[in-house]
Write a protein that holds these residues in place. Structure first.
Motif, PDB file in Angstrom:
ATOM      1  N   TYR A  75      50.976  28.313  38.884  1.00 49.06           N
ATOM      2  CA  TYR A  75      50.232  29.262  38.054  1.00 49.06           C
ATOM      3  C   TYR A  75      49.133  28.550  37.268  1.00 49.06           C
ATOM      4  O   TYR A  75      48.014  29.053  37.148  1.00 49.06           O
ATOM      5  CB  TYR A  75      51.188  29.982  37.107  1.00 49.06           C
ATOM      6  CG  TYR A  75      50.523  31.016  36.233  1.00 49.06           C
ATOM      7  CD1 TYR A  75      50.129  32.241  36.762  1.00 49.06           C
ATOM      8  CD2 TYR A  75      50.283  30.775  34.883  1.00 49.06           C
ATOM      9  CE1 TYR A  75      49.500  33.193  35.959  1.00 49.06           C
ATOM     10  CE2 TYR A  75      49.669  31.718  34.079  1.00 49.06           C
ATOM     11  CZ  TYR A  75      49.275  32.927  34.620  1.00 49.06           C
ATOM     12  OH  TYR A  75      48.661  33.866  33.837  1.00 49.06           O
ATOM     13  N   CYS A  76      49.443  27.372  36.739  1.00 43.72           N
ATOM     14  CA  CYS A  76      48.429  26.598  36.019  1.00 43.72           C
ATOM     15  C   CYS A  76      47.259  26.249  36.932  1.00 43.72           C
ATOM     16  O   CYS A  76      46.094  26.292  36.517  1.00 43.72           O
ATOM     17  CB  CYS A  76      49.047  25.322  35.448  1.00 43.72           C
ATOM     18  SG  CYS A  76      50.200  25.602  34.084  1.00 43.72           S
ATOM     19  N   LYS A  78      46.341  28.001  39.531  1.00 42.31           N
ATOM     20  CA  LYS A  78      45.642  29.264  39.792  1.00 42.31           C
ATOM     21  C   LYS A  78      44.626  29.568  38.700  1.00 42.31           C
ATOM     22  O   LYS A  78      43.559  30.140  38.960  1.00 42.31           O
ATOM     23  CB  LYS A  78      46.658  30.402  39.902  1.00 42.31           C
ATOM     24  CG  LYS A  78      46.061  31.752  40.229  1.00 42.31           C
ATOM     25  CD  LYS A  78      47.142  32.816  40.334  1.00 42.31           C
ATOM     26  CE  LYS A  78      46.544  34.187  40.634  1.00 42.31           C
ATOM     27  NZ  LYS A  78      47.604  35.233  40.728  1.00 42.31           N
ATOM     28  N   LEU A  79      44.935  29.164  37.459  1.00 49.42           N
ATOM     29  CA  LEU A  79      44.017  29.381  36.338  1.00 49.42           C
ATOM     30  C   LEU A  79      42.939  28.302  36.245  1.00 49.42           C
ATOM     31  O   LEU A  79      42.113  28.333  35.335  1.00 49.42           O
ATOM     32  CB  LEU A  79      44.807  29.413  35.023  1.00 49.42           C
ATOM     33  CG  LEU A  79      45.760  30.593  34.806  1.00 49.42           C
ATOM     34  CD1 LEU A  79      46.457  30.462  33.462  1.00 49.42           C
ATOM     35  CD2 LEU A  79      45.038  31.930  34.909  1.00 49.42           C
ATOM     36  N   ASP A  80      42.965  27.349  37.178  1.00 54.68           N
ATOM     37  CA  ASP A  80      42.004  26.234  37.183  1.00 54.68           C
ATOM     38  C   ASP A  80      42.044  25.438  35.883  1.00 54.68           C
ATOM     39  O   ASP A  80      41.007  25.078  35.308  1.00 54.68           O
ATOM     40  CB  ASP A  80      40.578  26.741  37.433  1.00 54.68           C
ATOM     41  CG  ASP A  80      40.362  27.165  38.880  1.00 54.68           C
ATOM     42  OD1 ASP A  80      41.034  26.591  39.762  1.00 54.68           O
ATOM     43  OD2 ASP A  80      39.541  28.055  39.124  1.00 54.68           O
ATOM     44  N   TYR A 290      51.808  37.141  31.783  1.00 53.49           N
ATOM     45  CA  TYR A 290      50.937  37.317  32.950  1.00 53.49           C
ATOM     46  C   TYR A 290      49.709  38.155  32.612  1.00 53.49           C
ATOM     47  O   TYR A 290      48.613  37.891  33.106  1.00 53.49           O
ATOM     48  CB  TYR A 290      51.712  37.981  34.091  1.00 53.49           C
ATOM     49  CG  TYR A 290      52.609  37.038  34.862  1.00 53.49           C
ATOM     50  CD1 TYR A 290      52.065  35.972  35.585  1.00 53.49           C
ATOM     51  CD2 TYR A 290      53.984  37.214  34.883  1.00 53.49           C
ATOM     52  CE1 TYR A 290      52.887  35.101  36.293  1.00 53.49           C
ATOM     53  CE2 TYR A 290      54.802  36.352  35.588  1.00 53.49           C
ATOM     54  CZ  TYR A 290      54.254  35.299  36.289  1.00 53.49           C
ATOM     55  OH  TYR A 290      55.060  34.440  36.992  1.00 53.49           O
ATOM     56  N   PRO A 294      45.577  34.834  30.964  1.00 55.87           N
ATOM     57  CA  PRO A 294      44.237  34.585  31.532  1.00 55.87           C
ATOM     58  C   PRO A 294      43.104  34.871  30.551  1.00 55.87           C
ATOM     59  O   PRO A 294      42.136  34.100  30.476  1.00 55.87           O
ATOM     60  CB  PRO A 294      44.194  35.534  32.735  1.00 55.87           C
ATOM     61  CG  PRO A 294      45.627  35.684  33.149  1.00 55.87           C
ATOM     62  CD  PRO A 294      46.381  35.710  31.849  1.00 55.87           C
ATOM     63  N   ASP A 295      43.200  35.961  29.787  1.00 56.49           N
ATOM     64  CA  ASP A 295      42.141  36.287  28.819  1.00 56.49           C
ATOM     65  C   ASP A 295      42.074  35.265  27.689  1.00 56.49           C
ATOM     66  O   ASP A 295      40.981  34.872  27.256  1.00 56.49           O
ATOM     67  CB  ASP A 295      42.371  37.679  28.236  1.00 56.49           C
ATOM     68  CG  ASP A 295      42.082  38.791  29.236  1.00 56.49           C
ATOM     69  OD1 ASP A 295      41.349  38.516  30.218  1.00 56.49           O
ATOM     70  OD2 ASP A 295      42.592  39.903  29.055  1.00 56.49           O
ATOM     71  N   MET A 297      42.971  32.163  27.892  1.00 54.92           N
ATOM     72  CA  MET A 297      42.432  30.930  28.456  1.00 54.92           C
ATOM     73  C   MET A 297      40.914  31.003  28.563  1.00 54.92           C
ATOM     74  O   MET A 297      40.214  30.015  28.323  1.00 54.92           O
ATOM     75  CB  MET A 297      43.047  30.649  29.829  1.00 54.92           C
ATOM     76  CG  MET A 297      44.417  30.003  29.751  1.00 54.92           C
ATOM     77  SD  MET A 297      44.325  28.399  28.888  1.00 54.92           S
ATOM     78  CE  MET A 297      46.026  27.849  29.061  1.00 54.92           C
ATOM     79  N   LYS A 298      40.397  32.169  28.925  1.00 63.19           N
ATOM     80  CA  LYS A 298      38.944  32.331  28.993  1.00 63.19           C
ATOM     81  C   LYS A 298      38.315  32.128  27.614  1.00 63.19           C
ATOM     82  O   LYS A 298      37.273  31.469  27.472  1.00 63.19           O
ATOM     83  CB  LYS A 298      38.585  33.704  29.538  1.00 63.19           C
ATOM     84  CG  LYS A 298      37.083  33.926  29.724  1.00 63.19           C
ATOM     85  CD  LYS A 298      36.777  35.286  30.287  1.00 63.19           C
ATOM     86  CE  LYS A 298      35.276  35.454  30.542  1.00 63.19           C
ATOM     87  NZ  LYS A 298      34.461  35.181  29.355  1.00 63.19           N
TER      88      LYS A 298
END
Length: 305
Positions: A75-76, A78-80, A290, A294-295, A297-298
């Motif tokens: 997963y990490c 996948k988030l680059d 989940y 992602p948000d 992290m952005k």
């Protein structure tokens, strides 16, 4: 240089008073030497998926878990992200060299650093046998971290045992850190003491321990943005940031007894002002990892750009 607020000045005085009795006859730990320019990379703490990952390390708990440590690593990637923090709680109970090799290979193949790991130690315990176990566990995880190439371990101080005094507990904690630090230095692993309640609930308490630990490039603070539960946690974070060797960001804070959304920009700016260089690790503790990670992290990626 960071200018101390009146609150910071008073707290610094409290540290000097609180820690004076326990200082060893060696130079105390000092703020981390930087090069004058902040630089951060992103990582994610496995604890962010605490409800899904196996705990206890038995074959049964691993079988029942909705997520495995390997899934978290994927997963990490996948988030680059640049790194992944592999908390000790989710490893098998009996850790073999073969398992550590597989984790090391997986992270490298996916382009991830193992930014660090963490253990749930308590260096305040009184019972000699339990204290021995705590120290042995810490050394064991120093070995695991060194084997995997993890540069830092988050460690805790602990809580004052019933019937004991905080001064006595603090002295045992400092002794435990110093003993573990000798071993960590041999293995090339940094110990990062986290502001995690107990005898590290305030900056004065945390820094009294730090000032008691001998000076070493292998020791510092784990800056956790959500763990101070005081009137002004941001002012508290300003006091510990100069000692940070690892930094964790939580998405909420508790101020004056009220949980509220954290000011991510302010948390990151405090680190920038301290010229922090290293990993910025998101430790998500809310209800929808989940959906929300992602948000967040952005947002963090934009803040450190």
């Amino acid at each position: 240089m960071t200018v101390l607020s009146r609150r910071g000045f008073l707290a610094a005085g409290a540290v000097a008073t609180l820690g004076a009795a326990s200082l060893p006859n060696v130079r105390a730990a000092e703020p981390i030497t930087r090069n004058g320019k902040s630089y951060m990379k992103l990582s994610l703490a496995a604890y962010s998926f605490n409800k899904l990952l196996p705990k206890g390390g038995t074959a049964e708990t691993r079988k029942e878990a909705k997520m495995q440590l390997e899934d978290f690593i994927d997963y990490c990637a996948k988030l680059d992200l640049a790194g992944t923090e592999l908390t000790s709680y989710y490893f098998p109970k009996d850790i073999t060299p073969e398992y550590l090799v597989s984790i090391k290979e997986r992270t490298f193949r996916l382009g991830l650093d193992i930014s660090g790991t963490a253990i749930g130690n308590d260096f305040c315990v009184v019972d000699p046998e339990k204290r021995k176990q705590q120290l042995e566990s810490c050394k064991q995880w120093i070995d695991h971290a060194a084997f995997m190439g993890a540069p830092v371990i988050r460690i805790f101080a602990g809580n004052v045992p019933k019937g004991d005094t905080e001064e006595a507990a603090r002295e045992r904690c400092i002794a435990g850190i110093n003993e573990s630090l000798d071993y960590a230095a041999q293995k090339g692993v940094i110990l990062a003491l986290e502001n995690h309640g107990g005898i590290t609930a305030t900056p004065a308490q945390l820094l009294a321990i730090v000032k008691g630990v001998k000076s070493s490039p292998w020791f510092g603070i784990n800056y956790d943005s959500g763990n101070f539960r005081t009137d002004d946690p941001y002012a508290d974070l300003e006091q510990i940031a100069p000692y940070a060797v690892n930094a964790q960001i939580k998405v909420s804070v508790v101020a004056k007894g009220q949980k509220q959304p954290g000011d991510l920009k302010r948390m990151v700016d405090i680190l920038k002002q301290a010229n922090y260089r290293g990993y910025l690790v998101l430790e998500y503790e809310e209800a929808d990892p989940y959906g929300e990670i992602p948000d967040y992290m952005k947002k963090l990626r934009d803040l450190i750009a």
